[in-house]
Design a protein around this motif. Structure first.
Motif, PDB file in Angstrom:
ATOM      1  N   LEU A 162      15.763   3.120 -67.675  1.00 52.77           N
ATOM      2  CA  LEU A 162      16.752   1.463 -67.207  1.00 52.77           C
ATOM      3  C   LEU A 162      16.197   0.167 -66.548  1.00 52.77           C
ATOM      4  CD1 LEU A 162      16.437  -0.324 -70.104  1.00 52.77           C
ATOM      5  CD2 LEU A 162      18.674  -0.020 -69.563  1.00 52.77           C
ATOM      6  N   ILE A 163      14.597   0.110 -66.496  1.00 51.10           N
ATOM      7  CA  ILE A 163      14.739  -0.343 -64.849  1.00 51.10           C
ATOM      8  C   ILE A 163      14.599  -1.461 -65.277  1.00 51.10           C
ATOM      9  CG2 ILE A 163      11.907  -0.726 -63.526  1.00 51.10           C
ATOM     10  CD1 ILE A 163      11.275   1.567 -64.219  1.00 51.10           C
ATOM     11  N   ALA A 222       8.268  -3.650 -57.226  1.00 44.74           N
ATOM     12  CA  ALA A 222       9.919  -2.529 -56.650  1.00 44.74           C
ATOM     13  C   ALA A 222       9.464  -2.144 -58.630  1.00 44.74           C
ATOM     14  CB  ALA A 222      11.011  -1.974 -56.274  1.00 44.74           C
ATOM     15  N   GLY A 223       9.802  -2.528 -59.163  1.00 42.44           N
ATOM     16  CA  GLY A 223      10.226  -2.080 -60.412  1.00 42.44           C
ATOM     17  C   GLY A 223       8.674  -1.648 -61.512  1.00 42.44           C
ATOM     18  N   MET A 224       7.782  -2.872 -61.331  1.00 37.65           N
ATOM     19  CA  MET A 224       6.574  -2.358 -61.666  1.00 37.65           C
ATOM     20  C   MET A 224       6.181  -0.256 -61.699  1.00 37.65           C
ATOM     21  SD  MET A 224       2.869  -1.786 -62.081  1.00 37.65           S
ATOM     22  CE  MET A 224       2.330  -3.423 -60.692  1.00 37.65           C
ATOM     23  N   ASP A 247      21.111   6.264 -69.387  1.00 38.27           N
ATOM     24  CA  ASP A 247      21.118   7.471 -68.980  1.00 38.27           C
ATOM     25  C   ASP A 247      20.881   7.408 -66.775  1.00 38.27           C
ATOM     26  OD1 ASP A 247      22.028   9.014 -70.173  1.00 38.27           O
ATOM     27  OD2 ASP A 247      20.521   8.552 -71.589  1.00 38.27           O
ATOM     28  N   TYR A 248      19.854   6.637 -66.137  1.00 36.88           N
ATOM     29  CA  TYR A 248      19.618   6.069 -65.485  1.00 36.88           C
ATOM     30  C   TYR A 248      18.936   4.901 -65.068  1.00 36.88           C
ATOM     31  CZ  TYR A 248      19.212  11.499 -64.360  1.00 36.88           C
ATOM     32  OH  TYR A 248      19.813  12.819 -64.570  1.00 36.88           O
ATOM     33  N   LEU A 249      19.549   4.001 -63.975  1.00 39.17           N
ATOM     34  CA  LEU A 249      19.598   2.511 -64.186  1.00 39.17           C
ATOM     35  C   LEU A 249      18.269   2.578 -62.488  1.00 39.17           C
ATOM     36  CD1 LEU A 249      19.537   0.139 -64.769  1.00 39.17           C
ATOM     37  CD2 LEU A 249      22.194  -0.134 -63.747  1.00 39.17           C
ATOM     38  N   VAL A 250      17.856   1.661 -62.810  1.00 39.26           N
ATOM     39  CA  VAL A 250      16.618   1.478 -61.681  1.00 39.26           C
ATOM     40  C   VAL A 250      17.040   0.338 -61.239  1.00 39.26           C
ATOM     41  CG1 VAL A 250      15.052   1.665 -60.359  1.00 39.26           C
ATOM     42  CG2 VAL A 250      15.419   3.059 -61.951  1.00 39.26           C
ATOM     43  N   LEU A 251      17.752  -0.380 -60.417  1.00 39.26           N
ATOM     44  CA  LEU A 251      17.985  -1.749 -59.983  1.00 39.26           C
ATOM     45  C   LEU A 251      16.505  -2.547 -58.882  1.00 39.26           C
ATOM     46  CD1 LEU A 251      21.768  -1.693 -59.726  1.00 39.26           C
ATOM     47  CD2 LEU A 251      20.535  -3.192 -61.244  1.00 39.26           C
ATOM     48  N   THR A 252      16.048  -3.436 -59.390  1.00 43.06           N
ATOM     49  CA  THR A 252      14.949  -3.886 -58.455  1.00 43.06           C
ATOM     50  C   THR A 252      14.621  -5.359 -59.440  1.00 43.06           C
ATOM     51  OG1 THR A 252      12.618  -3.874 -60.647  1.00 43.06           O
ATOM     52  CG2 THR A 252      13.689  -2.198 -58.663  1.00 43.06           C
ATOM     53  N   GLY A 307      10.082   1.976 -54.390  1.00 42.45           N
ATOM     54  CA  GLY A 307       9.389   2.337 -56.229  1.00 42.45           C
ATOM     55  C   GLY A 307       8.619   3.287 -56.578  1.00 42.45           C
ATOM     56  N   TRP A 308       7.770   3.230 -55.297  1.00 44.25           N
ATOM     57  CA  TRP A 308       7.119   4.841 -55.627  1.00 44.25           C
ATOM     58  C   TRP A 308       8.430   6.015 -55.046  1.00 44.25           C
ATOM     59  CZ3 TRP A 308       2.205   3.640 -52.287  1.00 44.25           C
ATOM     60  CH2 TRP A 308       1.900   2.789 -52.899  1.00 44.25           C
ATOM     61  N   ALA A 309       9.116   6.081 -54.096  1.00 41.47           N
ATOM     62  CA  ALA A 309       9.916   6.606 -53.938  1.00 41.47           C
ATOM     63  C   ALA A 309      10.948   6.571 -55.167  1.00 41.47           C
ATOM     64  CB  ALA A 309      10.421   6.425 -52.122  1.00 41.47           C
ATOM     65  N   ALA A 310      11.644   5.748 -55.159  1.00 39.83           N
ATOM     66  CA  ALA A 310      12.739   6.651 -56.017  1.00 39.83           C
ATOM     67  C   ALA A 310      12.156   6.421 -57.830  1.00 39.83           C
ATOM     68  CB  ALA A 310      12.760   4.598 -56.962  1.00 39.83           C
ATOM     69  N   ALA A 311      10.998   6.223 -57.468  1.00 40.96           N
ATOM     70  CA  ALA A 311      10.089   7.325 -58.929  1.00 40.96           C
ATOM     71  C   ALA A 311      10.850   8.716 -58.952  1.00 40.96           C
ATOM     72  CB  ALA A 311       8.419   7.298 -59.699  1.00 40.96           C
ATOM     73  N   LYS A 312      10.195   8.852 -57.693  1.00 41.47           N
ATOM     74  CA  LYS A 312      10.289  10.092 -57.157  1.00 41.47           C
ATOM     75  C   LYS A 312      11.742  11.418 -56.992  1.00 41.47           C
ATOM     76  CE  LYS A 312       9.419  12.843 -52.979  1.00 41.47           C
ATOM     77  NZ  LYS A 312       8.202  14.224 -51.948  1.00 41.47           N
TER      78      LYS A 312
END
Length: 462
Positions: A7-8, A14-16, A104-109, A329-334
């Protein structure tokens, strides 16, 4: 087996970028991707002063999320609370409905909002430059002041309507003042009853220097450019109070004024406060790998996170700029992909590429990779950087075409009326008062759990 859900929160830089990179690195069966955003576009914030002045159309700086994202489900709403222990996010959709999104995984931007201070009247009479709606309102409002002043025979009213105050001597404030001053100066030719000397722009900042990040030489050059345009720059000064038709400064001056544009810095999204996690000046404390200490499966980045700047070292944190947000954003995806696969995470590291400040026309100051530029070379670098940072060819073409058309044909002074009936306050535009308390979050999550347990089971097929 159910796919893990990523979930982003936030559809900005960053999010996109995180969602786009995850689509490229994960297969559909690896994870379910969901992005929560009240807007269906990524807003290119650095060009909002161009929109406010009418040089660019709003569509030019709004990159549609669905042009970039093909497998990510977009939830049209804003996150108003997070329960990291229940792994749940409360979302208020654009139709007012509230739902609970599990992860399960949360990306906060969630980004940032305009920073306010406890100054009487600012919350009611100032507007920021953080959203498309604000930029559209500012353009209509400035043109309406010219219209009203031109039609008035009252000297005091004309003076108040033709005086404009921009607070904040950073990039946003300086560029906004520079672009709008060019707009109003050019408009005098279309308003026979007005004189250019009657229009007064004020740029106010409590700091002792204009854009100190540029260094002394470029900062002084930018100051000289805006002062030569006729903008009165007041440094070491801020607003003491504001009313509907006056702005009082801390040096004792009271300016008759109907326009107060507030760009005095940014503050992390109020959503961060709902987590109850450690913060650094309001930004969520994160590890170099962009994980939030003590919160399972939570990553944070962008303006709302205090990401350690490993290049500078020490206690330095990355500034809230577009170039860092995109790369985070790229680093978080990795790292989310690595977490899914049980692999080691990688610390975020990026060397700042420099700064660009577009002051309109052929005037700019830029510092790419430490090289100091002014004038036309700086403008070429600034606009080239912006075109490169826009994420679709369509957006780049629209932006370049708008710049070219404006350079050839000049400005038009048209009020669209789109925001006429909307309350023009920071709170109304940026919706800073919609967030829940920890108790409200817990109650809503508990109600959602109870509702699921009471729901009748679907009958099995024979």
């Amino acid at each position: 087996m159910q796919r893990p859900r990523i979930l982003i929160i936030g559809g900005g830089f960053a999010g996109m970028e995180c969602a786009h990179k995850l689509e490229r690195t994960l297969k559909a069966q690896d994870a379910e991707l969901r992005l929560i955003s009240p807007q269906d576009h990524q807003l290119y914030l650095p060009l909002l002063p161009h929109v406010a002045s009418g040089v660019l159309t709003p569509q030019s700086v709004a990159v549609p999320l669905r042009r970039m994202l093909r497998r990510t489900a977009i939830v049209p709403g804003g996150a108003i609370g997070v329960d990291p222990h229940a792994k749940a996010v409360i979302v208020r959709k654009i139709n007012g409905e509230e739902v609970v999104e599990r992860y399960d995984y949360l990306v906060l931007t969630p980004g940032s909002v305009t920073r306010q201070f406890d100054i009487p009247g600012v919350d009611r009479h100032a507007v920021g430059v953080k959203t498309l709606a604000e930029a559209a309102w500012i353009r209509d409002h400035v043109i309406s002041q010219l219209d009203l002043a031109s039609a008035s025979s009252d000297r005091a009213e004309r003076e108040a309507r033709l005086q404009f105050v921009v607070v904040g001597g950073g990039y946003a404030g300086t560029e906004t003042a520079a672009y709008l001053q060019r707009l109003t100066s050019a408009a005098v030719k279309r308003y026979p009853g007005l004189d250019a000397s009657q229009i007064k722009w004020h740029l106010v900042d409590v700091a002792p220097k204009l854009m100190p990040e540029l260094g002394d030489r470029l900062g002084e050059k930018a100051l000289a450019i805006v002062q030569r345009r006729g903008i009165e720059v007041s440094l070491g000064v801020t607003v003491d109070k504001a009313t509907e038709d006056t702005v009082t400064l801390t040096d004792g001056r009271t300016l008759p004024c109907h326009t107060l544009i507030w760009t005095a810095g940014v503050a992390p999204s109020p959503l961060i406060a709902t987590l109850g996690a450690e913060t650094n000046r309001g930004r969520l404390v994160v590890d170099p790998e962009l994980t939030v200490p003590g919160l399972d499966g939570v990553f944070a980045l962008g303006d709302a996170a205090a990401v350690p700047d490993l290049v500078k070292g020490g206690d330095a944190i990355c500034p809230p700029t577009a170039q860092h947000a995109m790369r985070q954003g790229w680093a978080a995806a990795k790292n989310v992909t690595a977490a899914l696969r049980g692999a080691p995470l990688t610390p975020y590291r990026h060397k700042d590429m420099g700064l660009v400040v577009d002051l309109g026309g052929i005037q700019a100051v830029s510092k790419p990779l430490g090289v100091q530029l002014t004038g036309l070379p700086a403008q070429v670098v600034a606009r080239g950087y912006h075109l490169g940072a826009l994420r679709t060819v369509t957006a780049r073409f629209r932006t370049a075409a708008n710049w070219g058309l404006n350079a050839l044909a000049g400005d038009d002074y048209v009020r669209t009326g789109f925001q006429t009936q909307r309350p023009a306050t920071l709170k109304d535009f940026e919706m800073t008062d919609v967030y829940l308390s920890p108790e409200e979050i817990h109650a809503r999550v508990s109600a959602e759990v109870a509702g699921r347990s009471m729901a009748p089971e679907k009958p099995l097929l024979p």
